[in-house]
Design a protein around this motif. Structure first.
Motif, mmCIF file in Angstrom:
data_model
loop_
_atom_site.group_PDB
_atom_site.id
_atom_site.type_symbol
_atom_site.label_atom_id
_atom_site.label_comp_id
_atom_site.label_asym_id
_atom_site.label_seq_id
_atom_site.Cartn_x
_atom_site.Cartn_y
_atom_site.Cartn_z
ATOM 1 N N SER A 238 0.851 -1.197 0.000
ATOM 2 C CA SER A 238 0.000 0.000 0.000
ATOM 3 C C SER A 238 0.883 1.241 0.000
ATOM 4 N N ILE A 239 0.632 2.126 -0.966
ATOM 5 C CA ILE A 239 1.507 3.280 -1.161
ATOM 6 C C ILE A 239 0.687 4.567 -1.142
ATOM 7 N N ALA A 240 1.044 5.470 -0.251
ATOM 8 C CA ALA A 240 0.384 6.767 -0.161
ATOM 9 C C ALA A 240 1.289 7.841 -0.759
ATOM 10 N N VAL A 241 0.681 8.792 -1.447
ATOM 11 C CA VAL A 241 1.453 9.934 -1.927
ATOM 12 C C VAL A 241 1.699 10.891 -0.759
ATOM 13 N N GLU A 242 2.699 11.740 -0.914
ATOM 14 C CA GLU A 242 3.103 12.639 0.179
ATOM 15 C C GLU A 242 1.971 13.549 0.631
ATOM 16 N N ASN A 243 1.106 13.940 -0.302
ATOM 17 C CA ASN A 243 -0.002 14.848 0.019
ATOM 18 C C ASN A 243 -1.237 14.127 0.555
ATOM 19 N N ALA A 244 -1.122 12.838 0.839
ATOM 20 C CA ALA A 244 -2.264 12.054 1.323
ATOM 21 C C ALA A 244 -2.700 12.503 2.712
ATOM 22 N N GLN A 245 -3.952 12.194 3.049
ATOM 23 C CA GLN A 245 -4.450 12.452 4.386
ATOM 24 C C GLN A 245 -3.647 11.632 5.399
ATOM 25 N N GLU A 246 -3.422 12.233 6.571
ATOM 26 C CA GLU A 246 -2.619 11.564 7.598
ATOM 27 C C GLU A 246 -3.255 10.246 8.031
ATOM 28 N N GLU A 247 -4.597 10.194 8.030
ATOM 29 C CA GLU A 247 -5.279 8.965 8.417
ATOM 30 C C GLU A 247 -4.913 7.821 7.484
ATOM 31 N N LEU A 248 -4.835 8.093 6.179
ATOM 32 C CA LEU A 248 -4.484 7.045 5.222
ATOM 33 C C LEU A 248 -3.039 6.601 5.394
ATOM 34 N N LYS A 249 -2.156 7.545 5.671
ATOM 35 C CA LYS A 249 -0.726 7.217 5.795
ATOM 36 C C LYS A 249 -0.466 6.180 6.880
ATOM 37 N N LYS A 250 -1.356 6.095 7.868
ATOM 38 C CA LYS A 250 -1.198 5.096 8.931
ATOM 39 C C LYS A 250 -1.252 3.674 8.377
ATOM 40 N N TYR A 251 -1.933 3.508 7.236
ATOM 41 C CA TYR A 251 -2.111 2.178 6.645
ATOM 42 C C TYR A 251 -1.116 1.909 5.514
ATOM 43 N N ALA A 252 -0.263 2.871 5.221
ATOM 44 C CA ALA A 252 0.641 2.761 4.076
ATOM 45 C C ALA A 252 1.931 2.023 4.440
#
Length: 271
Positions: A238-252
């Motif tokens: 799972s890959i999040a972009v730098e501008n992603a919501q912080e909530e999503l980054k927890k799962y990245a």
């Protein structure tokens, strides 16, 4: 599998020429690439003009899996018909009339009755400028209540929608999948996009794997928003972009560059 807005698209709602070029190279080399988005097939085809997408696409947050070449719906997850009338009446009690996305058995349609906010006006005018043939103005919403409704969309100021959205959660939370947040383009407005509880990107990805009969796929997903969380949970990577919501980054598993820097195709290319 990539999300579009805020992930693969730049801030002008487009694929950069670099991303288009690299996507064609990646696909021609045999990488199985597709998208999972809240957008419609009409919008997806417009965005991917000049890109040779081969796999079916996931649209309306998992409401449809669609053959991008023919427009055929391989999977349809519509809202349970017994909810439709009550839902529209509830919205009316709060002075709101939703945009209603419908599948008529052949294609997707977008009904609107009247405008409730300038935000909705902006969206409808944008769709008209692009020549969106789905748009249909109707006088009586009751005429479409029995059709296969796949999405209700409300666009207004947060303080106007908050109480209604809480009520929708309380009454229909077990039947509906509700995404409610400030829009990344129409930043003065909050959008509520409301789908069947079965309409999730993760469910659609599982169905797509079944349709393709490829159980040995290694699934890598890219996203930026909380509606990507469920597909992050089922992916191998799972890959999040730098501008992603912080909530999503927890799962990245990995954080890459911003959506404005062609970061998704750069990652795939180096991988």
């Amino acid at each position: 599998i990539s999300d579009l807005d805020g992930t693969l698209l730049n801030n002008q709602e487009k694929l950069s020429e670099e991303t288009k070029k690299e996507l064609n190279k990646i696909i021609n080399k045999g990488v199985n690439f597709t998208v999972a988005t809240a957008r419609s097939i009409y919008s997806i085809k417009e965005i991917f003009e000049g890109v040779n997408l081969k796999l079916p696409v996931i649209e309306f947050n998992g409401s449809f899996i669609t053959n991008i070449k023919t427009g055929e719906k391989l999977i349809v997850n519509n809202i349970k018909p017994n909810i439709n009338k009550e839902f529209i009446e509830l919205c009316s009690q709060y002075g709101q009339t939703p945009l209603i996305s419908v599948y008529d058995g052949k294609e997707g349609l977008l009904y609107y009755k009247n405008s409730i906010s300038k935000g909705m006006d902006e969206y409808i005018e944008n769709r008209k400028r692009t020549g969106d043939k789905r748009l249909i103005l109707i006088e009586n919403i009751d005429d479409i209540i029995k059709e296969k409704i796949v999405c209700f969309t409300l666009i207004n100021k947060k303080h106007i929608l908050d109480e209604l959205i809480r009520k929708i959660h309380d009454l229909y939370g077990e039947y509906l999948n509700i995404y409610y947040n400030k829009d990344i383009y129409y930043t003065n407005w909050h959008w509520a996009s409301i789908y069947s509880i079965n309409a999730k990107k993760s469910n659609a990805i599982k169905e797509l794997i079944r349709i393709l009969n490829k159980n040995n796929f290694n699934i890598t997903v890219f996203g930026d928003h909380y509606n990507d969380i469920d597909m992050f949970k089922i992916a191998d990577t799972s890959i999040a972009v730098e501008n992603a919501q912080e909530e999503l980054k927890k799962y990245a598993d990995i954080i890459i560059g911003k959506n404005t820097n062609d970061s998704v195709v750069k990652y795939i290319k180096q991988d």
